[in-house]
Design an enzyme around this catalytic site. Structure first.
Site, mmCIF file in Angstrom:
data_model
loop_
_atom_site.group_PDB
_atom_site.id
_atom_site.type_symbol
_atom_site.label_atom_id
_atom_site.label_comp_id
_atom_site.label_asym_id
_atom_site.label_seq_id
_atom_site.Cartn_x
_atom_site.Cartn_y
_atom_site.Cartn_z
ATOM 1 N N ARG A 266 0.746 -0.875 -0.068
ATOM 2 C CA ARG A 266 -0.291 -0.247 0.197
ATOM 3 C C ARG A 266 0.912 1.008 -0.196
ATOM 4 O O ARG A 266 0.734 2.507 -0.582
ATOM 5 C CB ARG A 266 -0.797 -0.345 1.715
ATOM 6 C CG ARG A 266 -1.486 -1.062 0.936
ATOM 7 C CD ARG A 266 -2.664 -1.132 2.266
ATOM 8 N NE ARG A 266 -3.407 -2.820 2.094
ATOM 9 C CZ ARG A 266 -4.511 -2.702 3.229
ATOM 10 N NH1 ARG A 266 -4.296 -2.778 4.221
ATOM 11 N NH2 ARG A 266 -4.693 -3.823 2.654
ATOM 12 N N TYR A 404 -8.268 -2.504 -5.586
ATOM 13 C CA TYR A 404 -7.367 -3.316 -5.116
ATOM 14 C C TYR A 404 -6.469 -2.976 -3.992
ATOM 15 O O TYR A 404 -6.642 -1.804 -3.853
ATOM 16 C CB TYR A 404 -6.253 -3.646 -5.941
ATOM 17 C CG TYR A 404 -5.399 -2.959 -7.131
ATOM 18 C CD1 TYR A 404 -4.990 -2.211 -6.714
ATOM 19 C CD2 TYR A 404 -5.237 -3.270 -8.115
ATOM 20 C CE1 TYR A 404 -4.287 -0.874 -7.306
ATOM 21 C CE2 TYR A 404 -4.149 -3.036 -9.450
ATOM 22 C CZ TYR A 404 -4.120 -1.675 -9.219
ATOM 23 O OH TYR A 404 -3.503 -1.195 -10.424
ATOM 24 N N GLU A 405 -6.022 -3.549 -3.716
ATOM 25 C CA GLU A 405 -4.582 -3.620 -2.250
ATOM 26 C C GLU A 405 -5.522 -3.194 -0.898
ATOM 27 O O GLU A 405 -5.058 -2.361 -0.542
ATOM 28 C CB GLU A 405 -3.614 -2.937 -2.702
ATOM 29 C CG GLU A 405 -2.364 -3.555 -3.525
ATOM 30 C CD GLU A 405 -1.499 -3.636 -3.550
ATOM 31 O OE1 GLU A 405 -0.297 -3.411 -2.255
ATOM 32 O OE2 GLU A 405 -0.544 -4.264 -4.429
ATOM 33 N N GLY A 406 -6.795 -3.781 -1.073
ATOM 34 C CA GLY A 406 -7.703 -2.952 -0.119
ATOM 35 C C GLY A 406 -8.369 -1.877 -0.773
ATOM 36 O O GLY A 406 -7.387 -0.924 -1.053
#
Ligand SMILES: Cc1cc2nc3c(=O)[nH]c(=O)nc-3n(C[C@H](O)[C@H](O)[C@H](O)COP(=O)(O)OP(=O)(O)OC[C@H]3O[C@@H](n4cnc5c(N)ncnc54)[C@H](O)[C@@H]3O)c2cc1C
Length: 553
Positions: A266, A404-406
């Protein structure tokens, strides 16, 4: 300033979460990169401009061999090996510098995602958590670009709720048999190695799975609205046989591998969002100067100038947050001896150190990209809505970065939940405010805590508002301190951006605080912040127009 407790409960002396207490010392910023580092960043930037940008249509058509050859070239220049320790064949550069290089390589979303996954979450689990044998087996192939890597956590029924994953790993005589489907796997078409998360009797466990292992297949490409040049496909594991030595870290502790790779991921994703935001600002500035309406270039109109200035100010704030976090990450990682037998444990704690900053940095930078892509398209008018101009692609490619990536919702919930569970909100009750933004944040935390205590995590709106306030506080502080450290024209530009961003954030902070107070039955609490009336718009717009985009690299 109040004494700063160890807010995240991490190793003494490290500084994740310090900003919540008003702490702004030792803030790292891009201006502090030395001449050699700048040269590397410029090389990356020029690689992206000369090698990637001229072939975007061919990349989006997924021309055979093209993306792989570009990634290999970037690897030959050392860009994928920047931060791996020298003991593993890497260059051992700081994570801040590796991230600045990634930002410079990220002018196009498809290349950025492909390269960013390969050099990031597909590699970091092996560097941080791999045995010496696994590092020796895989890193030379990945760092050199001979092989590409992927990271496979998501499944058809497990996305945000990643730990509900269903892929099974059953013991065999000499390893594991993996069965399940991994969904949305970036680089799946090209990758030779996949970091796969599967469930054993002990819990979620991480493995390095080779494409060539029996039982491994890759599905057809997803038809996406953007990032068409990147590969996204399913990974099918049908009794895939994985040798025992390919287990990463500890059986049943794979969630730590997954989440710490994502903490760093992130942090990096913020840089990968700023790359295309920079490209959007470049196209917006160029077009605004060249397009005439009512007998004048549209760049002379106040509302166009305001768009350019607001985008640049938010970019400056995002960039300031990102590299301030980089300083924290570097500080944490510099404490770890890569040769020590317990390095994985220490790396895990170092990666956890920046969890909050990484989450808010990801949310803020991807929302900065959303603003820049949207306003760049608006500045192009109808032409922006066609494929003849580059902003349509930037706009389409940008959308997924908030997913994406949370997702940005999950990251907002994560920040408030972590601050609650680590007792940070409670520690903030006695903290003295360092300025009026900080004061508003602290008063909101107190209102929420006094009304709900730990139950505040069951109120998602309160969680999101407190996370937004923490994010804006970090942005305002980081931009302001960085601007006071910088000299010359960059300092002037920075001070104007920091002041304009403080205006914008002030409005957002006041709205969030009003909502928190209202939901906590304290509607009468004062929320207004002082304002300088947006007087910096013209100076920022002029700098952006003169530089054909964001002026700092
Ligand atoms: C192009 C692309 C590339 C990707 N690359 C990879 C990759 O390389 N590896 C990998 O493992 N994954 C990858 N992903 C998957 C990605 O990480 C997931 O799509 C993401 O985590 C969201 O999961 P989901 O799509 O299942 O959405 P869901 O989890 O179903 O969420 C749907 C909506 O509900 C919201 N929501 C869910 N839970 C909550 C909650 N508790 N509170 C509030 N709101 C909630 C979400 O924010 C979202 O708005 C990729 C996805 C895409 C689109």
């Amino acid at each position: 300033m109040s004494a700063m407790p160890d807010p995240t409960g991490a190793t003494q002396g490290l500084r994740g979460g310090a900003f919540l207490f008003g702490e702004t010392e030792d803030l790292f910023s891009p201006e502090q990169f030395d001449a050699d580092s700048r040269l590397m960043v410029e090389t990356a930037y020029s690689f992206c401009k000369k090698e990637v940008l001229p072939v975007l249509d061919r990349l989006d058509a997924q021309e055979d061999g093209l993306m792989e050859s570009l990634v290999r070239k970037a690897c030959e220049l050392g860009f994928a090996a920047c931060e791996a320790p020298e003991r593993c064949g890497g260059l051992g550069l700081t994570k801040s510098l590796a991230t600045r290089i990634l930002e410079a390589l990220s002018l196009n979303g498809s290349f950025s995602t492909t390269f960013g996954v390969h050099a990031g979450i597909a590699q970091s689990p092996i560097v941080l958590f791999g045995s010496d044998a696994l590092r020796e087996k895989y890193l030379p192939h990945l760092l050199s670009g001979e092989w590409m890597g992927a990271y496979a956590l998501s499944e058809p029924n497990s996305g945000s709720d990643a730990l509900s994953l269903q892929t099974k790993a059953e013991r065999t005589a000499d390893g594991y048999r993996l069965t399940g489907t991994k969904m949305w796997i970036s680089n799946a078409k090209w990758a030779q190695t996949f970091i796969v998360f599967a469930r054993t009797n002990e819990g979620v466990t991480a493995f390095v799975v080779e494409r060539s292992f029996p039982g491994v297949t890759v599905g057809p490409e997803e038809h996406k609205m953007g990032l068409k040049g990147s590969s996204t496909a399913r990974l099918e594991l049908e009794g895939a046989l994985v040798p025992e030595e390919n287990l990463l870290y500890v059986e049943g502790e794979g969630h730590r591998v997954a989440f710490n790779a994502l903490n760093l991921g992130r942090f990096k994703l913020a840089a990968m969002a700023l790359g295309p935001a920079r490209a959007a600002l470049h196209h917006a500035a160029q077009y605004a100067k060249q397009r005439k309406q009512f007998g004048r270039p549209i760049s002379e109109f106040g509302l166009i100038r305001e768009k350019l200035a607001r985008c640049a100010a938010m970019f400056y704030a995002a960039e300031s947050m990102l590299y301030r976090t980089g300083g924290i990450v570097d500080h944490a990682f510099q404490q770890v001896d890569d040769a020590a037998p317990d390095r994985a444990e220490k790396y895990r704690r170092a990666a956890e150190e920046c969890a909050i900053e990484a989450s808010i940095g990801k949310v803020f930078a991807t929302e900065t990209l959303a603003l820049c892509a949207d306003e760049a398209l608006q500045i192009h008018g109808g032409y922006g809505f066609t494929e003849e101009f580059p902003v349509a692609r930037i706009y389409r490619d940008a959308r997924v970065t908030r997913i994406y990536e949370g997702t940005n919702e999950i990251n907002r919930i994560f920040v408030a939940t972590r601050l609650t569970k680590k007792g940070v909100f409670q520690q903030l009750l006695d903290c003295e405010a360092t300025d009026e933004c900080h004061d508003l944040f602290l008063r909101s935390v107190r209102a929420a805590w006094e009304t709900m205590g730990e139950n505040l995590i069951s109120d998602q709106q309160i969680c999101a508002r407190l996370s937004d306030m923490a994010m804006n506080l970090y942005a305002v502080q980081s931009a302001a301190v960085r601007a006071t450290q910088a000299t010359g024209p960059q300092g002037e530009f920075g001070r104007a951006c920091a002041a304009l961003w403080r205006e914008q954030a002030g409005v957002a902070l006041a709205a969030a605080a009003a909502e928190v107070f209202g939901r906590c039955g304290k509607a009468g609490e004062p929320v207004s912040l002082s304002s300088s009336g947006g007087k910096d718009v013209d100076a920022i717009a002029t700098a952006v127009l003169e530089s054909d985009g964001y002026p700092i690299l």
